[in-house]
Design an enzyme around this catalytic site. Structure first.
Site, PDB file in Angstrom:
ATOM      1  N   THR A 190      -2.793   3.168  -0.395  1.00 56.99           N
ATOM      2  CA  THR A 190      -3.185   4.452   0.172  1.00 56.99           C
ATOM      3  C   THR A 190      -3.377   5.492  -0.932  1.00 56.99           C
ATOM      4  O   THR A 190      -2.772   5.380  -1.992  1.00 56.99           O
ATOM      5  CB  THR A 190      -2.068   4.885   1.124  1.00 56.99           C
ATOM      6  OG1 THR A 190      -2.052   3.941   2.174  1.00 56.99           O
ATOM      7  CG2 THR A 190      -2.241   6.259   1.674  1.00 56.99           C
ATOM      8  N   GLY A 244       3.527   0.427   6.000  1.00 56.80           N
ATOM      9  CA  GLY A 244       3.325   1.441   7.028  1.00 56.80           C
ATOM     10  C   GLY A 244       4.213   1.297   8.249  1.00 56.80           C
ATOM     11  O   GLY A 244       4.656   2.303   8.823  1.00 56.80           O
TER      12      GLY A 244
HETATM   13  N1  ASP Z   1       0.849   2.859   4.202  1.00 62.13           N
HETATM   14  C1  ASP Z   1      -0.419   2.155   4.273  1.00 62.13           C
HETATM   15  C2  ASP Z   1      -0.518   1.431   5.577  1.00 62.13           C
HETATM   16  O1  ASP Z   1       0.478   0.867   6.005  1.00 62.13           O
HETATM   17  C3  ASP Z   1      -0.595   1.175   3.192  1.00 62.13           C
HETATM   18  C4  ASP Z   1      -0.506   1.722   1.819  1.00 62.13           C
HETATM   19  O2  ASP Z   1       0.203   2.699   1.568  1.00 62.13           O
HETATM   20  O3  ASP Z   1      -1.126   1.131   0.948  1.00 62.13           O
HETATM   21  O4  ASP Z   1      -1.593   1.361   6.125  1.00 62.13           O
END
Ligand code: ASP
Length: 324
Positions: A190, A244
């Site tokens: 992210t 997540g």
């Molecule tokens: N938090 C994000 C998700 O679960 C993934 C990430 O941080 O790369 O979609």
């Protein structure tokens, strides 16, 4: 923060995902490319804040730039679902009045964060998903692209590795002999930004392709207000990256603000408790970036690394880092 005055300098912090390191794979050129990308984006955000721009505009600009950069798992360069499609999530929140906007499971909006901001500013809703969100974005004049725009060969190879291992992985996490500083099979990919402006307002923004090999229809924490993204002038602006599902279960971003509001904790203590205690207690891995109304910045993570940086108005150079 200005030590001489009670008005803190405007500041911006950004992240490009957290995860497992494969330091042996780092070439100096690769590492330099990440630092250069983070520094360029921080400089742009700092310049906007220095001109009196709002925190909301600063985080929007930073996430725009992160989405456009294929080094990061958001926008162009997003990870693949198990069906070899892209489903992007994004959210933005204005700490002035707790207004927020988000999109989830969109596959054709070139810049998902702009769509999230349009939901906030031009609809009565907070979260829109799928085809309806895409139609709304198009009606708002935002650019739609062929889904192939998001695809890169690097991400396709990452999906094949994840499928061979039958796992769902964070973008910078999980196997593979790539040449990126964080192991792209086991990195959370992210991107996000948080900022404090000269008016004392806070804002947060987050955008992601999600997790490699996720099921179609899966939504992560990033677009969920209080989970992956939160901003409240009374406490802090927070943008998360990590597994997540656990960030959703922990209401991680809101929990940082709640510990400050109810427990009187400092930003540093609240953020550390969430990342080092509350999330690991349910096997949550990742990190977050946060800024409070006094200009304190906290960048904790419980993985081996997190692409991150910060820059205040008045700083000659940005701070950027990948490893501990
Ligand atoms: N938090 C994000 C998700 O679960 C993934 C990430 O941080 O790369 O979609």
């Amino acid at each position: 923060m200005n030590s001489s005055s009670s008005t803190p300098s405007p500041v911006i912090a950004i992240h490009g995902g957290a995860g497992t390191l494969s330091r042996s794979n780092i070439s100096p050129e690769q590492e330099a490319a990440y630092h250069a990308a983070l520094a360029e984006i921080l400089r742009a955000g700092q310049a906007l804040l220095a001109q009196g721009g709002s925190a909301l505009d600063a985080v929007s600009l930073a996430v725009d730039m992160l989405e456009d950069n294929p080094l990061f798992n958001a926008g162009h360069g997003a990870v693949f679902t198990s069906a070899e499609t892209h489903e992007l999530d994004a959210a933005v929140m204005d700490g002035r009045d707790l207004r927020a906007g988000a999109v989830a499971c969109v596959g054709r909006i070139k810049r998902p964060l702009r769509a999230a901001r349009a939901v906030m500013e031009h609809s009565e809703h907070v979260l829109m998903a799928g085809a309806g969100a895409e139609a709304f974005a198009a009606a708002q004049g935002l650019e739609l692209v062929d889904p192939a725009y998001f695809s890169t060969e690097f991400r396709r190879a990452q999906l094949k590795r994840a499928q061979a291992a039958a796992v769902t992985v964070l973008d910078h996490d999980g196997g593979g002999n790539d040449e990126r500083p964080l192991d792209e099979g086991r990195k959370f990919g992210t991107v996000g930004a948080v900022a404090l402006d000269a008016q004392g307002n806070l804002a947060a923004a987050t955008s992601t392709g999600g997790m490699t090999n996720k099921r179609p229809g899966r939504v992560g924490d990033s677009p969920l207000i209080g989970a992956g993204t939160y901003a409240d002038n009374r406490t802090a602006a927070v943008s998360c990256t990590g597994s997540g599902e656990m960030f959703i279960r922990a209401s991680a971003a809101f929990d940082v603000c709640a510990r400050m509001a109810y427990g009187g904790l400092s930003l540093q203590d609240a953020a550390e408790q969430v990342v080092m205690q509350a999330l690991p207690a349910i096997d949550g891995r990742g990190g977050l970036i946060a800024v409070d109304a006094r200009g304190h910045v906290s960048l904790p993570f419980n993985t081996e690394g997190m692409y991150r940086g910060q820059m205040r108005v008045g700083d000659a150079e940005p701070f950027t880092a990948i490893f501990r």
